[in-house]
Scaffold this active site. Structure first.
Site, short mmCIF file in Angstrom:
data_model
loop_
_atom_site.label_atom_id
_atom_site.label_comp_id
_atom_site.label_asym_id
_atom_site.label_seq_id
_atom_site.Cartn_x
_atom_site.Cartn_y
_atom_site.Cartn_z
N LYS A 183 0.86 -1.18 0.00
CA LYS A 183 0.00 0.00 0.00
C LYS A 183 0.89 1.23 0.00
O LYS A 183 2.00 1.21 0.53
CB LYS A 183 -0.87 0.02 1.25
CG LYS A 183 -2.14 0.84 1.09
CD LYS A 183 -3.23 0.04 0.41
CE LYS A 183 -4.56 0.78 0.42
NZ LYS A 183 -5.67 -0.04 -0.07
N GLY B 4 -21.51 5.93 4.59
CA GLY B 4 -20.58 6.27 3.51
C GLY B 4 -21.14 5.81 2.18
O GLY B 4 -21.18 4.62 1.90
N VAL B 5 -21.62 6.78 1.39
CA VAL B 5 -22.22 6.41 0.09
C VAL B 5 -21.46 7.10 -1.04
O VAL B 5 -22.03 7.71 -1.93
CB VAL B 5 -23.73 6.75 0.05
CG1 VAL B 5 -24.51 5.73 0.88
CG2 VAL B 5 -24.02 8.16 0.55
N GLY B 6 -20.13 6.97 -0.97
CA GLY B 6 -19.28 7.51 -2.02
C GLY B 6 -19.07 6.50 -3.12
O GLY B 6 -20.03 5.87 -3.60
N LYS B 7 -17.82 6.29 -3.51
CA LYS B 7 -17.51 5.44 -4.66
C LYS B 7 -18.14 4.05 -4.57
O LYS B 7 -18.76 3.57 -5.51
CB LYS B 7 -15.98 5.30 -4.81
CG LYS B 7 -15.31 6.54 -5.37
CD LYS B 7 -13.94 6.25 -5.95
CE LYS B 7 -12.87 6.11 -4.91
NZ LYS B 7 -11.51 6.06 -5.49
N VAL B 8 -17.98 3.39 -3.42
CA VAL B 8 -18.48 2.02 -3.27
C VAL B 8 -19.90 1.99 -2.71
O VAL B 8 -20.76 1.26 -3.21
CB VAL B 8 -17.54 1.20 -2.34
CG1 VAL B 8 -18.10 -0.20 -2.12
CG2 VAL B 8 -16.14 1.11 -2.96
N GLY B 9 -20.14 2.80 -1.68
CA GLY B 9 -21.42 2.77 -0.99
C GLY B 9 -22.62 3.01 -1.89
O GLY B 9 -23.66 2.36 -1.74
#
Length: 362
Positions: free
Chosen positions: A90, A190-195
């Protein structure tokens, strides 16, 4: 004279056997572009280390190093459980991506990754996107998560969400004897890229969905599209929502801690965030409350399955078929946990460690 305050702490963390004994940590600096980055390679037992690049305004350099070490270790386990021929790595870039990210900085970062000669393969993470990987790829051949126009697979969040959904289905099968989420109340933090993709899967399967996000625009985008979705004012309020069946942490790590676990109303935790357990022992606290925890690095592996495939000529259907196996893998972990009398997180670790140990012997 150079001030090395805190260096002993960093070295102690790096070499500590109980943290997995990282193989290599590289500190990168390019003054012209303002780049400050840390690349951590935890293990190459299964193959070249693979993991994303996080771009984040860390409070201190020590915090950035600690995050790189934790995240890279997590990637070793994630890649092992996903059945990939990759070890764990990472990278973190220190700074606010909204203010310091530039083409020059990304090109400089690519040169540092390239200098490792393929021991580390990079991709997107928090704060980095497909367009950024296209830039990095101009100076580094070991770059995945690129756009289809540049020979890549594009946005990996699609399959990440699909994999988390499979983990939820497996959790429902284990707890309620049926893999459907129809009629289940699911909270997504969290409803960004994945959510946001996860919400679509849940609604399609007939779940009742409650969401929250620190970004008002992310919440609004879903509420406008799906007025039936309920909105909680904060994560703290979300986890206390009455009648929850499943809680899905899909933002940053550490969501499961000494404050949140006693407050959870859900019977299952299954989400996309990395490093959800704030410290060792939290998995036991969950088990003591009879809350089933689907290990984060197992269920959120869809994205890394996708970027790994990019190295071999990307095929979406092949990737989706691999990501669908997260359902069976999750059930295997629950069965092992029950058999060994340990929490699912410990069972997943044992299976991953066994695969890495066997690889080292060959």
């Amino acid at each position: 004279m150079t001030d090395v305050t805190g260096a002993d702490d960093v070295l102690h963390t790096l070499f500590r056997a109980d943290q997995g004994g990282h193989e290599q940590v590289v500190l990168c600096q390019d003054r012209a572009s303002g780049l400050k980055a840390v690349i951590a390679i935890h293990s190459t037992a299964l193959g070249p280390a693979l993991g994303g690049t996080r771009f984040y305004p860390y409070a201190t350099e020590a915090e950035a190093v600690a995050d790189a070490l934790n995240l890279s270790r997590g990637m070793s386990y994630k890649n092992a459980m996903a059945g990939l021929d990759h070890g764990g790595g990472k990278a973190v870039i220190i700074g606010d991506p909204d203010t310091i990210k530039s083409e020059e900085l990304l090109l400089a970062y690519g040169r540092f990754v390239a200098s490792l000669g393929g021991r580390y393969v990079t991709a997107c993470d928090v704060g980095t996107y497909v367009a950024d990987m296209d830039v990095v790829a101009r100076t580094c051949q070991w770059t995945t998560g690129r756009s289809p126009e540049n020979g890549g697979a594009g946005d990996s969040s699609v399959l990440t969400a699909f994999g988390v959904f499979q983990g939820m289905r497996a959790s429902a099968q284990h707890v309620w004897g049926d893999p459907t989420l129809r009629g289940r109340k699911v909270a997504v933090a969290g409803v960004g890229k994945v959510g946001r993709h996860l919400v679509e899967h849940l609604l399609s399967d007939g779940a009742e969905v409650v969401i929250t996000d620190v970004r008002e625009e992310s919440v609004r985008a879903i509420a406008d599209r799906h007025p039936e979705v309920a909105v909680a004012p904060s994560t703290d309020a979300l986890i206390r929502t009455e009648g929850l069946d499943i809680y899905a942490p899909c933002a940053l790590g550490g969501a499961l801690n000494d404050e949140s676990v006693p407050a959870l109303t859900a019977k299952v935790v299954c989400g996309a965030a990395n490093n959800q357990l704030a410290h060792p022992g939290v998995e036991k606290d969950l088990a003591d409350r009879a809350i089933l925890y689907a290990p984060d690095y197992v269920v959120n592996a869809g994205g890394v399955i996708q970027v790994a495939d990019e190295l071999h000529g990307f095929d979406f259907d092949r990737c989706k078929a691999k990501a669908a196996k997260i359902f069976d893998t999750t059930l295997t972990i629950f069965a092992r946990a029950k058999e060994d009398g340990i929490p699912p997180a410990a069972a997943a670790d044992r299976i991953a460690e066994q695969r890495m140990a066997e690889a080292r012997q060959h």
